[in-house]
Design an enzyme around this catalytic site. Structure first.
Site, PDB file in Angstrom:
ATOM      1  N   HIS A 106       0.782  -1.235   0.000  1.00  0.00           N
ATOM      2  CA  HIS A 106       0.000   0.000   0.000  1.00  0.00           C
ATOM      3  C   HIS A 106       0.809   1.278   0.000  1.00  0.00           C
ATOM      4  CE1 HIS A 106      -4.230  -1.223   0.431  1.00  0.00           C
ATOM      5  NE2 HIS A 106      -3.729  -2.331   0.936  1.00  0.00           N
ATOM      6  N   LYS A 132     -10.058  13.516   3.910  1.00  0.00           N
ATOM      7  CA  LYS A 132      -9.135  12.375   3.937  1.00  0.00           C
ATOM      8  C   LYS A 132      -8.290  12.508   5.191  1.00  0.00           C
ATOM      9  CE  LYS A 132      -7.567  13.757  -0.123  1.00  0.00           C
ATOM     10  NZ  LYS A 132      -7.396  12.544  -0.904  1.00  0.00           N
ATOM     11  N   ARG A 133      -7.475  11.512   5.507  1.00  0.00           N
ATOM     12  CA  ARG A 133      -6.573  11.656   6.644  1.00  0.00           C
ATOM     13  C   ARG A 133      -5.701  12.892   6.491  1.00  0.00           C
ATOM     14  NH1 ARG A 133      -6.077   7.524  10.520  1.00  0.00           N
ATOM     15  NH2 ARG A 133      -4.639   8.988  11.485  1.00  0.00           N
ATOM     16  N   LYS A 180      -0.449  14.569   1.763  1.00  0.00           N
ATOM     17  CA  LYS A 180      -1.737  14.859   1.124  1.00  0.00           C
ATOM     18  C   LYS A 180      -1.930  16.365   0.912  1.00  0.00           C
ATOM     19  CE  LYS A 180      -4.099  10.687   2.904  1.00  0.00           C
ATOM     20  NZ  LYS A 180      -4.690  10.015   1.732  1.00  0.00           N
ATOM     21  N   THR A 189      -8.722   6.452  -2.846  1.00  0.00           N
ATOM     22  CA  THR A 189     -10.034   5.950  -3.247  1.00  0.00           C
ATOM     23  C   THR A 189     -11.069   7.057  -3.067  1.00  0.00           C
ATOM     24  OG1 THR A 189     -10.248   5.029  -1.011  1.00  0.00           O
ATOM     25  CG2 THR A 189      -9.665   3.493  -2.783  1.00  0.00           C
ATOM     26  N   LYS A 235     -14.599   8.193  -5.261  1.00  0.00           N
ATOM     27  CA  LYS A 235     -15.941   8.457  -4.726  1.00  0.00           C
ATOM     28  C   LYS A 235     -16.455   9.813  -5.197  1.00  0.00           C
ATOM     29  CE  LYS A 235     -14.354   6.217  -0.498  1.00  0.00           C
ATOM     30  NZ  LYS A 235     -13.814   6.557   0.836  1.00  0.00           N
TER      31      LYS A 235
END
Ligand SMILES: *Cc1c(COP(=O)(O)O)cnc(C)c1O
Length: 808
Positions: A355, A543-544, A549, A651, A655
């Site tokens: 991952h 998101k986290r 990010k 992911t 969505k």
């Protein structure tokens, strides 16, 4: 299933009476929920039993998906939809004066995961059941799932999560299927009838008790199982004997230590904890899970030599990688096979998904800790490593460096990714770029050594939860226009493109998005008393919280827009609402500091009348599956802005796309494949690309201060972090300022700033052209079927597990 309204109503009233001893009038929302849940569980039980009977009668191969996390969310509505009884129940309850939505509201999220990895596991279970793959989940029943986040004075505060405070109506405890897991102790070798035998002594026994939750397939009568293990003290008399000796503390301590194993989920994402308790949890999961699989297999009286023909074990990242030595242990020590045969069966059985390529995220355990906690398992890993290194030596005679790089045990550590590669027959990455980076960079030695082992399986999401369930307006419009086939075959969404020039259809799409925005706006108003304008662009990053990010890039741009507006209050601008949802790991100070910054900027912006009607910033607390089901359908813009090469797949991006948001993205992870699907015109890209980033990492010198000194916009926002502008002490964000401007800052935030600002301007211009925007949105929805996890699972089944869907 067939269910008449009449029967449902009578089942419900009787159930309420039997279970809660209450009439509808007296019942609390929880009473109603528990009653409906238990009735639904009754409805699906026959299919559950039948599914298991059919699997064992057909003798088909079973897939077991091992994961330390399953981020399932709520289950009741999903079950109603998949049993195809939601309308009947809604109407029936309505006639009893009960609002189904209020019942659905009281259910707690099953939040046994941190983020993408755990949610992927949940989507995969849903898809396996939907397409009829005999596949089951295997995990830990953490008493406390992912912590609840509260924002107090702008700071994240963590509170324990209590999903089991009330009864969990979906699980069934199966004490008769318990197994024993052994820790610590010594291993004695003895020679019996010519062969070596290893005897584990003085160990600490722990009982693993399974709790099964049904995984209901969509209108196909398949019900698979999610089996979660809970740790309990061994031997009921254990504490008593200690009590008798007056050893009260020791007995309590033992119970405490045992129960701590399934007490809580570590709240880290892409960063291993490295604690003894975590290693215990990992072994607890695989030992319990594999013992139970072997027991089930043997019930069918097949020889153990055929194990790999009937069982596939998939490990979701390296957390369950001890499945490899544990299966070896059972095959050799308990089933009496020799090493070579056990090894062949083990590697044929196990497959592994990687991952991440971020070095700091790779799991490794100190040898000393590993060896004392798991003495027999360590011996097996040691032998795996010896044999593996000898094979590498055979192929690359004399290449000491290579062997040192590839060894599973080296420099005082056991490296779990390497163990996983060596002990499995398939290693997959989770998006095309990610797999390519694994093969060409991070795991190049292994890809050369095992040229056929590596493959790509781009992640997916279940379109049933993320569209059918959470965006009913859009699902209804889709079904009205192209029929309901897309629910079974999501690629059929493509048919929507026939409406590309149909302005009435595009208007309806707009109206549905608008309604979803109103729903989110109401939620924001209810909880935070903040007014947000549904006519503004809803720009969402959910998101986290992670430096890679780059929520920070997003905030810096907000500060920049704010600065421009203050300078020129009459500036013409498409109104924007920036919305965030993100939890930070409790020990990740930088991430928590970024949350404080977002909230500080939000406070300043939202209370400045000069920008009223143009700019709003909202941070939604406690991001989780059920919240994302309200956020994602309301998004116009999907922020997927990670530093290129860092996001393995993502992911969330899928969505949002499926719900008609336009992706604002770097070419990273699955964004690349989204771009390829929708084309240049239907996505907004910016930023460094993978080759630029790798070039900097390998050769370049990146000096953010040069950018700071030459770009007044950047200088201004960076200075505002520490000059009192935000109304907090100058030290509050000094750490962020330092991180942003240090040499070779690894996330390239200032480097990508200008490109991001330009991309955001393009978004505003595009949004002004309503017709064009709606077309883009339509294309995104229409081409999202490719990212359904049904497709992903079909590829796992065909290429990795070698199992076929069963039509029952
Ligand atoms: C999908 C999902 C994630 C993963 O989001 P990314 O943007 O891919 O990191 C995390 N948390 C929840 C609750 C999700 O539903």
């Amino acid at each position: 299933m067939d269910l008449s309204k009449k029967r449902f109503k009578s089942d419900f009233i009787n159930g309420l009476m039997a279970k809660r001893a209450k009439s509808v009038k007296e019942a609390s929302a929880w009473d109603l929920y528990a009653t409906l849940g238990s009735i639904v569980r009754g409805y699906l039980s026959k299919n559950w039993v039948d599914t298991n009977t059919a699997y064992s009668r057909i003798g088909t191969k079973q897939v077991y998906y091992f994961s330390m996390e399953f981020l399932t969310g709520k289950l009741l509505e999903k079950h109603l939809i998949n049993l195809d009884i939601i309308e009947v129940c809604k109407d029936g309850l309505g006639e009893l004066g009960i609002d189904l939505d209020e019942i659905l509201h009281v259910e707690k999220d099953q939040g046994l995961g941190n983020g993408g990895l755990g949610r992927l596991a949940a989507c995969f279970l849903d898809s396996m059941a939907a397409i009829g793959i005999p596949g089951h989940g295997c995990g830990i029943r953490y008493k406390r799932g992912f912590f609840e986040q509260e924002i107090v004075d702008g700071y994240q505060v963590e509170r324990p999560e209590k999903w089991l405070a009330e009864e969990n109506i979906w699980e069934i405890k199966k004490p008769d299927k318990s197994v024993e897991v052994r820790f610590w102790g010594d291993v004695r070798a003895s020679s019996k009838s010519g062969s070596m035998e290893f005897i584990h002594e003085n160990y600490e026994p722990i009982i693993a008790v399974p709790y099964d939750t049904p995984v209901v397939g969509h209108t196909n009568s398949t019900v698979n199982t999610l089996r979660l293990w809970s740790a309990e003290p061994a031997r009921k008399d254990f504490d008593f004997s200690l009590f008798n000796k007056g050893n009260y503390l020791k007995a309590m301590e033992y119970n405490y230590l045992v129960e701590s194993i399934s007490e809580m989920l570590y709240p880290n994402d892409s960063h291993p904890e490295g604690k003894l308790l975590r290693l215990k949890q990992e072994y607890f999961l695989v030992s319990a899970g594999i013992q139970s699989i072997v027991r089930t297999f043997k019930k069918n009286k097949r020889p153990i030599e055929e194990f790999d023909e009937y069982v596939s074990i998939h490990i979701n990242d390296t957390h369950p990688s001890l499945a490899i030595p544990e299966l070896m242990r059972i095959l050799m020590d308990e089933e009496g096979l020799g090493w070579d045969q056990a090894w062949k069966i083990t590697t044929n059985t196990i497959s592994y998904t990687n991952h991440t390529i971020m070095a700091e995220a790779l799991e490794k355990w100190p040898i000393d800790m590993f060896k004392s906690l798991l003495p027999r398992i360590y011996m097996i890993v040691y032998e795996i490593n010896e044999r593996f290194c000898a094979n590498v030596w055979k192929k690359y005679n004399g290449d000491w460096d290579r062997i040192a790089r590839m060894a599973i045990i080296a420099n005082g550590y056991v490296k779990m990714a390497y163990l996983s590669i060596v002990g499995s027959h398939s290693v997959n990455g989770v998006a095309r770029l990610h797999t390519e980076l694994l093969e060409k960079q991070e795991l190049r030695d292994f890809a050369q050594f095992y040229p056929n082992r590596f493959n790509n399986k781009t992640n997916g999401i279940t379109h049933r939860r993320w569209l059918l369930q959470s965006n009913k307006g859009l699902s209804n419009l889709i079904s009205e226009s192209i029929g309901t086939e897309w629910i079974k075959h999501p690629r059929k969404l493509r048919k929507l493109e026939k409406h590309i020039d149909d302005s009435a259809f595009l208007d309806r799409l707009y109206e549905i998005k608008h309604q979803n925005k109103i729903r989110l706006a109401n939620h924001i108003k209810d909880i935070y008393s903040i007014d947000v304008d549904p006519n503004s662009i809803f720009d969402i990053q959910a998101k986290r919280l992670h430096e890679y990010k780059r929520q920070l890039l997003n905030v810096l741009n907000i500060m920049h827009i704010y600065n421009k507006l203050i300078e020129n209050p009459n500036m013409d601008m498409t109104p924007r609402t920036f919305i965030f949802g993100a939890k930070a790991a409790p020990g990740y100070d930088m991430a928590k500091n970024i949350i404080k910054l977002i909230n500080t900027v939000a406070d300043r912006v939202n209370n400045d009348i000069r920008v009223r009607g143009k700019l709003k910033v909202v941070f939604l607390e406690n991001y989780r599956v059920s919240l994302s089901q309200i956020m994602i359908p309301a998004a116009n813009v999907s922020e997927q802005i990670s530093t290129a090469t860092k996001e393995a797949s993502g992911t969330g991006n899928m969505k949002f796309m499926m719900n008609g948001a336009i992706t604002l993205a770097t070419l990273d992870g699955a964004n690349i494949e989204i771009h390829e699907s929708v084309g240049d015109e239907n996505i907004v890209l910016f930023g460094l690309e993978k080759d630029d980033v790798l070039e900097y990492y390998n050769n370049g010198r990146y000096i953010p201060l040069d950018i700071y000194n030459s770009d007044v916009r950047i200088k201004r926002v960076v200075d505002q972090l520490t000059n009192g502008f935000l109304g907090v002490g100058n030290e509050e964000f000094a750490g962020i300022r330092y991180a942003l401007t240090r040499d070779n800052e690894p996330y390239f935030i200032l480097k990508d700033f200008d490109s991001y600002v330009q991309a955001q301007k393009r978004i505003s211009v595009l949004y002004e052209d309503k017709c064009k925007w709606q077309k883009m949105s339509l294309v995104n929805i229409a081409r999202s079927g490719k990212f359904s996890s049904d497709e992903t699972i079909r590829r796992y089944a065909a290429d990795i597990w070698n199992v076929k869907p069963i039509n029952r």
